[in-house]
Design a protein around this motif. Structure first.
Motif, PDB file in Angstrom:
ATOM      1  N   MET A 123       0.825  -1.211   0.000  1.00 19.34           N
ATOM      2  CA  MET A 123       0.000   0.000   0.000  1.00 19.34           C
ATOM      3  C   MET A 123       0.858   1.259   0.000  1.00 19.34           C
ATOM      4  O   MET A 123       0.483   2.276  -0.589  1.00 19.34           O
ATOM      5  CB  MET A 123      -0.927   0.011   1.218  1.00 19.34           C
ATOM      6  CG  MET A 123      -2.111  -0.939   1.125  1.00 19.34           C
ATOM      7  SD  MET A 123      -3.070  -0.745  -0.380  1.00 19.34           S
ATOM      8  CE  MET A 123      -2.407  -2.092  -1.372  1.00 19.34           C
ATOM      9  N   SER A 124       2.014   1.206   0.645  1.00 18.24           N
ATOM     10  CA  SER A 124       2.907   2.369   0.624  1.00 18.24           C
ATOM     11  C   SER A 124       3.318   2.685  -0.811  1.00 18.24           C
ATOM     12  O   SER A 124       3.280   3.847  -1.240  1.00 18.24           O
ATOM     13  CB  SER A 124       4.154   2.092   1.474  1.00 18.24           C
ATOM     14  OG  SER A 124       3.826   1.910   2.831  1.00 18.24           O
ATOM     15  N   LEU A 125       3.690   1.661  -1.568  1.00 12.21           N
ATOM     16  CA  LEU A 125       4.112   1.873  -2.952  1.00 12.21           C
ATOM     17  C   LEU A 125       2.937   2.231  -3.854  1.00 12.21           C
ATOM     18  O   LEU A 125       3.081   3.021  -4.796  1.00 12.21           O
ATOM     19  CB  LEU A 125       4.806   0.613  -3.466  1.00 12.21           C
ATOM     20  CG  LEU A 125       6.112   0.245  -2.753  1.00 12.21           C
ATOM     21  CD1 LEU A 125       6.617  -1.118  -3.211  1.00 12.21           C
ATOM     22  CD2 LEU A 125       7.176   1.303  -2.983  1.00 12.21           C
ATOM     23  N   THR A 126       1.771   1.650  -3.579  1.00 18.26           N
ATOM     24  CA  THR A 126       0.595   1.952  -4.393  1.00 18.26           C
ATOM     25  C   THR A 126       0.123   3.378  -4.161  1.00 18.26           C
ATOM     26  O   THR A 126      -0.208   4.099  -5.111  1.00 18.26           O
ATOM     27  CB  THR A 126      -0.539   0.961  -4.085  1.00 18.26           C
ATOM     28  OG1 THR A 126      -0.070  -0.383  -4.234  1.00 18.26           O
ATOM     29  CG2 THR A 126      -1.717   1.179  -5.021  1.00 18.26           C
ATOM     30  N   ILE A 127       0.070   3.802  -2.902  1.00 18.09           N
ATOM     31  CA  ILE A 127      -0.340   5.176  -2.590  1.00 18.09           C
ATOM     32  C   ILE A 127       0.644   6.167  -3.191  1.00 18.09           C
ATOM     33  O   ILE A 127       0.255   7.218  -3.707  1.00 18.09           O
ATOM     34  CB  ILE A 127      -0.460   5.362  -1.065  1.00 18.09           C
ATOM     35  CG1 ILE A 127      -1.635   4.541  -0.524  1.00 18.09           C
ATOM     36  CG2 ILE A 127      -0.656   6.836  -0.707  1.00 18.09           C
ATOM     37  CD1 ILE A 127      -1.720   4.489   0.989  1.00 18.09           C
ATOM     38  N   ALA A 128       1.937   5.835  -3.142  1.00 19.65           N
ATOM     39  CA  ALA A 128       2.931   6.708  -3.772  1.00 19.65           C
ATOM     40  C   ALA A 128       2.674   6.797  -5.268  1.00 19.65           C
ATOM     41  O   ALA A 128       2.800   7.872  -5.875  1.00 19.65           O
ATOM     42  CB  ALA A 128       4.342   6.180  -3.502  1.00 19.65           C
ATOM     43  N   GLY A 129       2.301   5.663  -5.885  1.00 20.83           N
ATOM     44  CA  GLY A 129       1.980   5.673  -7.299  1.00 20.83           C
ATOM     45  C   GLY A 129       0.746   6.492  -7.616  1.00 20.83           C
ATOM     46  O   GLY A 129       0.642   7.111  -8.677  1.00 20.83           O
ATOM     47  N   ASP A 130      -0.218   6.502  -6.700  1.00 21.90           N
ATOM     48  CA  ASP A 130      -1.433   7.297  -6.889  1.00 21.90           C
ATOM     49  C   ASP A 130      -1.172   8.786  -6.692  1.00 21.90           C
ATOM     50  O   ASP A 130      -1.751   9.625  -7.375  1.00 21.90           O
ATOM     51  CB  ASP A 130      -2.515   6.873  -5.891  1.00 21.90           C
ATOM     52  CG  ASP A 130      -3.015   5.455  -6.118  1.00 21.90           C
ATOM     53  OD1 ASP A 130      -2.841   4.951  -7.248  1.00 21.90           O
ATOM     54  OD2 ASP A 130      -3.573   4.871  -5.189  1.00 21.90           O
ATOM     55  N   THR A 131      -0.323   9.100  -5.741  1.00 24.10           N
ATOM     56  CA  THR A 131      -0.142  10.491  -5.315  1.00 24.10           C
ATOM     57  C   THR A 131       0.827  11.254  -6.201  1.00 24.10           C
ATOM     58  O   THR A 131       0.679  12.463  -6.395  1.00 24.10           O
ATOM     59  CB  THR A 131       0.367  10.516  -3.850  1.00 24.10           C
ATOM     60  OG1 THR A 131      -0.503   9.714  -3.041  1.00 24.10           O
ATOM     61  CG2 THR A 131       0.379  11.933  -3.306  1.00 24.10           C
ATOM     62  N   TYR A 132       1.818  10.565  -6.746  1.00 23.37           N
ATOM     63  CA  TYR A 132       2.853  11.228  -7.530  1.00 23.37           C
ATOM     64  C   TYR A 132       2.801  10.774  -8.982  1.00 23.37           C
ATOM     65  O   TYR A 132       2.446   9.635  -9.290  1.00 23.37           O
ATOM     66  CB  TYR A 132       4.235  10.943  -6.933  1.00 23.37           C
ATOM     67  CG  TYR A 132       4.426  11.568  -5.573  1.00 23.37           C
ATOM     68  CD1 TYR A 132       4.886  12.867  -5.457  1.00 23.37           C
ATOM     69  CD2 TYR A 132       4.120  10.858  -4.413  1.00 23.37           C
ATOM     70  CE1 TYR A 132       5.048  13.460  -4.209  1.00 23.37           C
ATOM     71  CE2 TYR A 132       4.275  11.433  -3.155  1.00 23.37           C
ATOM     72  CZ  TYR A 132       4.740  12.740  -3.064  1.00 23.37           C
ATOM     73  OH  TYR A 132       4.891  13.320  -1.836  1.00 23.37           O
ATOM     74  N   SER A 133       3.185  11.672  -9.869  1.00 22.20           N
ATOM     75  CA  SER A 133       3.184  11.370 -11.295  1.00 22.20           C
ATOM     76  C   SER A 133       4.363  10.473 -11.651  1.00 22.20           C
ATOM     77  O   SER A 133       5.281  10.254 -10.846  1.00 22.20           O
ATOM     78  CB  SER A 133       3.262  12.672 -12.100  1.00 22.20           C
ATOM     79  OG  SER A 133       4.530  13.275 -11.937  1.00 22.20           O
ATOM     80  N   THR A 472      -2.107  10.108 -12.080  1.00 25.06           N
ATOM     81  CA  THR A 472      -2.388   9.711 -10.705  1.00 25.06           C
ATOM     82  C   THR A 472      -3.861   9.695 -10.369  1.00 25.06           C
ATOM     83  O   THR A 472      -4.213   9.313  -9.256  1.00 25.06           O
ATOM     84  CB  THR A 472      -1.702  10.695  -9.719  1.00 25.06           C
ATOM     85  OG1 THR A 472      -2.265  11.991  -9.898  1.00 25.06           O
ATOM     86  CG2 THR A 472      -0.222  10.743  -9.966  1.00 25.06           C
ATOM     87  N   ALA A 473      -4.713  10.119 -11.242  1.00 26.63           N
ATOM     88  CA  ALA A 473      -6.116  10.307 -10.882  1.00 26.63           C
ATOM     89  C   ALA A 473      -6.815   9.006 -10.575  1.00 26.63           C
ATOM     90  O   ALA A 473      -6.679   8.009 -11.248  1.00 26.63           O
ATOM     91  CB  ALA A 473      -6.840  11.039 -12.011  1.00 26.63           C
ATOM     92  N   ALA A 474      -7.619   9.052  -9.543  1.00 23.86           N
ATOM     93  CA  ALA A 474      -8.495   7.934  -9.211  1.00 23.86           C
ATOM     94  C   ALA A 474      -9.728   8.012 -10.072  1.00 23.86           C
ATOM     95  O   ALA A 474     -10.059   9.031 -10.630  1.00 23.86           O
ATOM     96  CB  ALA A 474      -8.848   7.987  -7.717  1.00 23.86           C
TER      97      ALA A 474
END
Length: 475
Positions: A123-133, A472-474
């Protein structure tokens, strides 16, 4: 998620999220190693010396087998609830470990910790992928990788300090304020937009994957150690794993929302990235397990010097990972990873040339070169995999990549252990140092082979277009 600004740092509105992710990663990384130096104190308090290896194995096992399931849940319900659940479970496991009254109880509670860690790491890596381009993720990967590097040194040191001056139970109690801080920061600052709809959870698939992966990793960890390879357990456990995983594949073909969609294995980029991650896990295990043994047993240094020799590996990784975005934005993911593979292979081949007359500085230099190469391999390949899918698939893709790395480590346990044991059994030097040198040499050869196979997997990666500044958009 809103559009991400170009600068990566701790002062933007995303700073608290990044700090929380780093703190969560620290918890997982430190607890994988912190108990190593506290084993004598734990055994003196609880007994059960023969069972203490399970304190490490059960934590890593529980963490590894649950990663794909958490990845799927994150794609269905969002990253935030899965991450907070993982932090809460890790907190509960830490409290229970600190209160453990026997070695079996401590082993069970370490499994609870591992179940929480299985959510936190992907989840740390996934959230980073979501949050940053895409352009920013390399630098963020460097931040997260630096946490693992520092933890490799800080973890055993903290374990020794707590055991000597306080009590080993504080190894786990110290996680309480850290978990609460990380969870609070994430809950306040991470905002998601997730489509609310009814989901058909693949319970059977999740159960089959977890049980099958557990038996497979257990067979690799214990084969030749806990039981002979040619024994009912040595043959039966892997066979049962294969049957369950085969059943799992059939279930995934029919499931409405499969826990691990089979299209992942038909996507050339995702398959090659997973193979790269598998090899990265094997290389890492070989070095972290056998470099300290070589430095202490063959070169005759103390554990502190051996630890610092290995620390150069975890120093080189974040340095190159943080700069990888500059490379892959110019020359692409595949070319960047090929450069990293060349560095890793070169460092691994130089390790093969080490002998009893080598200096600690030579060992450290080789480890630094390998770490620097891995930073240019692991970060770009993961980011490439994340960048080719949308938000609703990024959790599965990231979880599959992390699971592959865990499987690589488990394979490394079996392969390198067998190589070392074979060298020790056939040693005819009459000298423990000579036998250790021969065993280490053979293991380093095996590590070099794994590095070459990693380079081959990178070579077969397809060339992909680097995405724009914001993907990064959900939904």
């Amino acid at each position: 998620m809103s559009s991400a600004p170009v600068d990566v740092g701790f002062r933007s509105e995303r700073g608290p999220i990044l700090i929380s992710l780093m703190l969560c990663s620290t918890l997982v990384a430190i607890d994988a190693t912190v108990i190593a130096t506290a084993v004598p104190s734990v055994v003196a308090s609880l007994g059960g010396f023969a069972q203490f290896p399970w304190l490490f194995s059960v934590y890593l096992l529980a963490q590894a087998v649950t990663v794909p399931v958490y990845g799927k849940l994150a794609d269905l319900f969002g990253r935030k609830p899965v991450m907070l659940f993982g932090i809460g479970l890790f907190l509960l496991g830490s409290i229970l470990c600190g209160l453990a009254w026997s070695m079996p109880a401590l082993i069970v509670f370490r499994a609870v910790q591992g179940l929480g860690a299985g959510a936190i790491q992907p989840m740390s890596l996934t959230i980073a992928g979501d949050t940053y381009s895409t352009a920013e993720r390399g630098k963020v990967q460097g931040y997260l990788a630096s946490v693992w590097g520092m933890s490799a040194v800080v973890g055993p040191t903290l374990g020794g300090l707590f055991s000597e001056y306080l009590t080993w139970r504080w190894i786990f109690f110290i996680n309480i304020p850290l978990c609460l801080l990380a969870g609070t920061m994430l809950a306040r600052n991470l905002h998601e937009r997730v489509q609310s709809r009814r989901h058909r959870l693949d319970y059977l698939g999740a159960a089959l994957l977890t049980c099958g992966a557990t038996l497979l990793i257990l067979g690799l960890l214990e084969g030749g150690v806990g039981w002979p390879w040619l024994s009912p357990a040595g043959l039966g456990v892997p066979a049962a794993a294969v049957l369950l995983l085969g059943w799992f594949v059939q279930v995934q073909r029919r499931a409405a929302e499969p826990v691990l969609p089979l299209w992942v294995f038909r996507h050339r980029l995702l398959v090659t990235c997973s193979l790269v991650s598998l090899a990265v896990g094997a290389v890492l295990f070989g070095l972290t397990s056998y470099v300290p043994t070589f430095v202490q047993g063959v070169l005759g240094t103390g554990p502190l010097v051996a630890g610092f020799a290995l620390a150069t590996l975890t120093l080189g990784w974040p340095l190159t990972a943080s700069q990888s975005s500059r490379a892959y934005l110019r020359i692409g993911f595949r070319a960047t990873a090929l450069i990293g593979s060349a560095g890793t292979i070169t460092g691994s081949l130089l390790m093969v040339l080490l002998d009893a007359q080598s200096s600690v500085y030579a060992v450290g230099g080789c480890c630094f070169l390998i770490g620097a190469g891995l930073g240019f391999v692991a970060a770009p390949t993961l980011i490439a995999a994340q960048s080719t899918v949308g938000w609703s698939q990024r959790g599965v893709v990231t979880g599959n990549n992390m699971f592959s790395r865990s499987m690589g480590s488990a394979l490394g346990v079996a392969l390198f252990g067998a190589v070392a044991n074979n060298a020790l059994r056939s040693g005819a030097t009459g000298s423990p140092v000579g036998d250790l040198a021969a065993a280490s040499h053979d293991v380093f050869i095996a590590v070099a082979v794994a590095a070459v196979l990693m380079g081959v997997a990178v070579f077969f990666m397809p060339k992909v277009h680097v995405a724009g500044q914001d993907d990064t958009a959900a939904p």
